[in-house]
Enzyme design. Structure first.
Site, PDB file in Angstrom:
ATOM      1  CB  SER A 133     115.524-130.922 -69.943  1.00 16.19           C
ATOM      2  OG  SER A 133     114.149-131.199 -69.865  1.00 16.19           O
TER       3      SER A 133
HETATM    4  N1  SAH Z   1     111.722-129.649 -66.750  1.00 20.16           N
HETATM    5  C1  SAH Z   1     112.058-130.434 -65.603  1.00 20.16           C
HETATM    6  C2  SAH Z   1     111.521-131.843 -65.601  1.00 20.16           C
HETATM    7  C3  SAH Z   1     111.332-132.546 -66.927  1.00 20.16           C
HETATM    8  S1  SAH Z   1     110.730-134.201 -66.751  1.00 20.16           S
HETATM    9  C4  SAH Z   1     113.546-130.459 -65.399  1.00 20.16           C
HETATM   10  O1  SAH Z   1     114.297-130.272 -66.349  1.00 20.16           O
HETATM   11  O2  SAH Z   1     113.961-130.689 -64.266  1.00 20.16           O
HETATM   12  C5  SAH Z   1     108.988-133.914 -66.950  1.00 20.16           C
HETATM   13  C6  SAH Z   1     108.280-133.564 -65.679  1.00 20.16           C
HETATM   14  O3  SAH Z   1     106.900-133.412 -66.003  1.00 20.16           O
HETATM   15  C7  SAH Z   1     108.358-134.620 -64.608  1.00 20.16           C
HETATM   16  O4  SAH Z   1     108.812-134.042 -63.423  1.00 20.16           O
HETATM   17  C8  SAH Z   1     106.922-135.104 -64.462  1.00 20.16           C
HETATM   18  O5  SAH Z   1     106.597-135.470 -63.131  1.00 20.16           O
HETATM   19  C9  SAH Z   1     106.133-133.900 -64.932  1.00 20.16           C
HETATM   20  N2  SAH Z   1     104.778-134.161 -65.428  1.00 20.16           N
HETATM   21  C10 SAH Z   1     104.365-135.073 -66.344  1.00 20.16           C
HETATM   22  N3  SAH Z   1     103.035-134.994 -66.527  1.00 20.16           N
HETATM   23  C11 SAH Z   1     102.597-133.998 -65.718  1.00 20.16           C
HETATM   24  C12 SAH Z   1     101.303-133.413 -65.462  1.00 20.16           C
HETATM   25  N4  SAH Z   1     100.197-133.862 -66.057  1.00 20.16           N
HETATM   26  N5  SAH Z   1     101.236-132.406 -64.588  1.00 20.16           N
HETATM   27  C13 SAH Z   1     102.342-131.941 -63.943  1.00 20.16           C
HETATM   28  N6  SAH Z   1     103.563-132.451 -64.130  1.00 20.16           N
HETATM   29  C14 SAH Z   1     103.703-133.454 -65.020  1.00 20.16           C
END
Ligand code: SAH
Length: 298
Positions: A133
């Site tokens: 993000s």
């Molecule tokens: N907040 C993090 C990543 C944001 S991107 C940062 O800033 O680094 C969103 C993340 O959610 C991704 O890594 C994706 O793999 C994860 N994601 C999406 N659906 C998910 C689920 N059902 N369970 C666990 N993780 C999930």
């Protein structure tokens, strides 16, 4: 951080087209404090996501607005973590000393792909159709959760991706607390552990108060429930009930909700167990979905 794949970058505040925004943005300061727009450098970056378009200088009468734009563009050459934090403070996104301190302590460069502009206020691709993000979103979520990230508290970061926010949470709740990150992509969890090992939060990973797990975050993580703070880093079609169930009375959940149009929701569980939900701002995140859907590109 090593990465592969290329996707559209997400996880930033959604901004209306600049023409509608320009007067509001440049004419007064106070809305920035309550509902800050993304910073000017993220406006630039957001053009690639089609949410914003660059202003046409010819459409402005007089040059003062355009000159001010140029000054803001110059501000996009932020190249230090501290500078990034100061920038977010200046625009009212970071309002507390605690959030400023933790974002200064956790160097964002350790969490972004090698060779990318670590301190630019923009989301970045991290592979597997996921993004880290934008700093203003990390700051916004830390601000919203600050009171629920006191020493000794329990925090859950669903969709922990790079591990950046999980590391921030861990430093805020300290060794007596628990900060748990959950992501459903095993490679991202491995990468997040490596990132955190290089960061100021490494000792907390070692002592077990910070942990990252592979799992479906829609189910929460029961081991350390109930949580004082839950953050979800991906947009859910609706708020998953297990996350509400795993919230402590007095706890707060911050979660983007929606599909094309998304809002960052703030869910507060009162002491009597009742729940209130409000919208903080419009946002754009990747979906909270199944691993299969994510890997095939949603
Ligand atoms: N907040 C993090 C990543 C944001 S991107 C940062 O800033 O680094 C969103 C993340 O959610 C991704 O890594 C994706 O793999 C994860 N994601 C999406 N659906 C998910 C689920 N059902 N369970 C666990 N993780 C999930």
């Amino acid at each position: 951080m090593k990465m592969s794949s290329s996707v559209v970058a997400y996880s930033f505040r959604h901004i209306p087209p600049l023409k509608q925004r320009s007067i509001r943005y440049f004419s007064h300061q106070s809305p920035l404090r309550r509902r800050p727009l993304c910073s000017p450098c993220s406006v630039l970056v957001a053009t690639s996501t089609s949410s914003c378009s660059l202003p046409n200088s010819a459409s402005f009468t007089g040059n003062s607005l355009f000159r001010r734009m140029e000054r803001y563009w110059a501000a996009s050459s932020i190249n230090k973590n501290k500078g990034m934090v100061e920038h977010l403070q200046r625009y009212g996104v970071i309002q507390s000393k605690k959030v400023a301190e933790v974002m200064e302590t956790v160097d964002r460069a350790l969490f972004v792909p090698d060779g990318s502009s670590a301190y630019e206020d923009s989301p970045m691709q991290i592979g597997f159709n996921a993004t880290i993000s934008a700093p203003h979103m990390h700051a916004t979520c830390l601000q919203l959760l600050e009171k629920n990230l006191q020493p000794g508290m329990h925090a859950l970061d669903v969709g922990s991706g790079t591990g950046y926010l999980t590391a921030c949470f861990a430093l805020m709740v300290g060794p007596q607390g628990h900060a748990i990150g959950v992501d459903h992509i095993p490679e991202l969890v491995t990468m997040s552990i490596k990132n955190i090992e290089k960061s100021a939060a490494a000792p907390l990973l070692k002592d077990g108060s910070l942990a990252l797990h592979v799992g479906d975050g829609r189910e929460g993580w029961v081991e350390f429930a109930p949580y004082d703070a839950i953050h979800v880093g991906a947009a859910a079609p609706e708020i998953p009930q297990p996350l509400i169930d795993q919230l402590k009375p007095g706890g707060r959940l911050v979660i983007p909700v929606g599909n094309v149009f998304q809002e960052l929701k703030v869910v507060d569980k009162k002491e009597d167990g009742s729940v209130s939900v409000r919208s903080e701002t419009s946002v754009r995140y990747v979906p909270l979905t199944s691993r299969e859907a994510q890997l095939r590109g949603y």
